[in-house]
Design a protein around this motif. Structure first.
Motif, mmCIF file in Angstrom:
data_model
loop_
_atom_site.group_PDB
_atom_site.id
_atom_site.type_symbol
_atom_site.label_atom_id
_atom_site.label_comp_id
_atom_site.label_asym_id
_atom_site.label_seq_id
_atom_site.Cartn_x
_atom_site.Cartn_y
_atom_site.Cartn_z
ATOM 1 N N VAL A 57 -39.005 25.250 40.135
ATOM 2 C CA VAL A 57 -37.784 24.449 40.060
ATOM 3 C C VAL A 57 -38.030 23.008 40.515
ATOM 4 O O VAL A 57 -37.163 22.147 40.322
ATOM 5 C CB VAL A 57 -36.641 25.067 40.893
ATOM 6 C CG1 VAL A 57 -36.271 26.440 40.361
ATOM 7 C CG2 VAL A 57 -37.005 25.147 42.375
ATOM 8 N N SER A 60 -40.679 19.743 36.023
ATOM 9 C CA SER A 60 -39.910 19.488 34.803
ATOM 10 C C SER A 60 -40.890 19.336 33.653
ATOM 11 O O SER A 60 -42.102 19.191 33.861
ATOM 12 C CB SER A 60 -39.052 18.224 34.948
ATOM 13 O OG SER A 60 -39.875 17.069 35.024
ATOM 14 N N ASN A 185 -34.615 24.854 36.123
ATOM 15 C CA ASN A 185 -34.452 23.447 36.460
ATOM 16 C C ASN A 185 -34.042 22.623 35.246
ATOM 17 O O ASN A 185 -33.247 21.685 35.348
ATOM 18 C CB ASN A 185 -35.752 22.896 37.052
ATOM 19 C CG ASN A 185 -35.609 21.471 37.555
ATOM 20 O OD1 ASN A 185 -34.557 21.085 38.054
ATOM 21 N ND2 ASN A 185 -36.658 20.698 37.425
ATOM 22 N N PRO A 189 -29.404 22.563 35.943
ATOM 23 C CA PRO A 189 -29.677 21.644 37.056
ATOM 24 C C PRO A 189 -28.666 21.750 38.196
ATOM 25 O O PRO A 189 -29.022 21.552 39.354
ATOM 26 C CB PRO A 189 -29.646 20.257 36.397
ATOM 27 C CG PRO A 189 -28.855 20.451 35.139
ATOM 28 C CD PRO A 189 -29.141 21.841 34.682
ATOM 29 N N VAL A 192 -29.676 24.538 40.360
ATOM 30 C CA VAL A 192 -30.854 24.154 41.132
ATOM 31 C C VAL A 192 -30.456 23.280 42.312
ATOM 32 O O VAL A 192 -30.999 23.406 43.416
ATOM 33 C CB VAL A 192 -31.883 23.434 40.233
ATOM 34 C CG1 VAL A 192 -33.002 22.807 41.079
ATOM 35 C CG2 VAL A 192 -32.471 24.402 39.223
#
Length: 340
Positions: A57, A60, A185, A189, A192
């Protein structure tokens, strides 16, 4: 998530690691018992998966696209990661004449990829954080294939290495949780952001518990070879920083990138090594390498990062500025980030 991790992993965590390690040695019954067929050692793999999910997480898809922007630096870092450390482990295993299982454990930690700790340490040291994150991501993705092959080559003379089962275990224990965290992630988002308040603490507790369980399970062996293992791990760690930096410098990387490669080479994924030792090789003694190397590398990397931070106080990563991390979290040079 990254800011939460930066704030959490400081000197107190190093003390927690040492406290858990000491408790595992002096009070092994806390971590070595059996209740209706369940033992604490069975928690090691799920704990590693939690740590790997936390790493996922923090990544990206941009971290992987950076390979196209800086392919040479990433390639140099990954090659150094998987060549220098297993070779150094073998050298010091021979020099210090470590017993076979202990020797295999030191080679195992040397054959693993870097962990998220190196990314935070790179931030403290004013190194190239995007390069560090990208190298960690790439080495983790390659680990299901390279780690078993390196173990077969360097450690096969000490213990039998089940290459295919080790590959499957790394896929299940490391790669899948990382990929799951990466997709969470990317597509959730907000979740997260909420998870980021508790996940770093859970991951850090998992690391402490893994170390304590490992030491409790192999307490007698650690007492017998502790000094020799510690000396070998100390030399491997120091030589890893030195050769990582030196190799990058010889290949004409910038001094900032050299610092990054040094940390990527010198800091290994101890949780993964422990999980493989217990779950695949079925021998907690082999896990002693990571139990000793992890806390020691946390201390040394923190000290080295603080030194480089003072030497390069004016440097600040442009990518961190773009992501809202332009204000350094670590204002005290003595603050550190510590995890195996």
């Amino acid at each position: 998530m990254k800011q939460q991790l930066f704030r959490l992993i400081q000197i107190p965590f190093t003390l927690w690691v040492l406290l858990f390690a000491v408790s595992g040695y002096y009070f092994p019954w806390l971590y070595d018992w059996n209740h209706r067929g369940w033992e604490p050692r069975q928690a090691i793999v799920p704990l590693v998966q939690v740590i790997m999910f936390g790493m996922g997480v923090s990544l990206s898809f941009t971290d992987f696209r950076r390979v196209l922007k800086m392919p040479r630096a990433v390639l140099i870092g990954v090659i150094c990661q998987f060549s220098i450390m297993p070779f150094l482990a073998w050298i010091f295993v021979v020099l210090f004449q470590l017993p076979t299982e202990i020797a295999a454990g030191l080679i195992l930690i040397g054959s693993c990829p870097g962990g998220v700790t190196s990314n935070v340490i790179a931030y403290i040291a004013r190194a190239n954080v995007p390069l560090s994150v990208t190298m960690t991501a790439c080495s983790t993705m390659l680990s299901p294939f390279l780690t078993p092959l390196l173990m077969e080559f360097w450690a096969g003379q000490y213990v039998p290495i089940p290459v295919l089962p080790m590959m499957r275990s790394i896929l299940f224990m490391v790669l899948l949780p990382v990929l799951l965290g990466l997709f969470v992630n990317q597509f959730a988002p907000r979740f997260v952001n909420r998870l980021g308040k508790i996940l770093p603490g859970i991951a850090m507790f998992s690391i402490c518990l893994i170390i304590a369980i490992t030491i409790a399970l192999a307490r007698q062996e650690l007492a017998a070879v502790g000094l020799a293992l510690f000396a070998a791990a100390l030399c491997q760690n120091a030589a890893g920083y030195t050769l990582g930096y030196g190799a990058a410098w010889c290949l004409k990387l910038s001094h900032r990138d050299c610092r990054t490669v040094a940390f990527e080479v010198g800091i290994q994924n101890g949780g993964m090594a422990t999980g493989l030792a217990v779950n695949v090789l079925k021998n907690p003694v082999i896990a002693l390498g990571s139990a000793v190397f992890g806390p020691w590398s946390a201390i040394t990397s923190s000290l080295l990062a603080s030194y480089w931070k003072r030497c390069h106080q004016s440097e600040l990563d442009p990518d961190l500025q773009q992501n809202g991390l332009e204000t350094p979290v670590f204002n005290n040079p003595s603050e550190d980030c510590s995890a195996p």
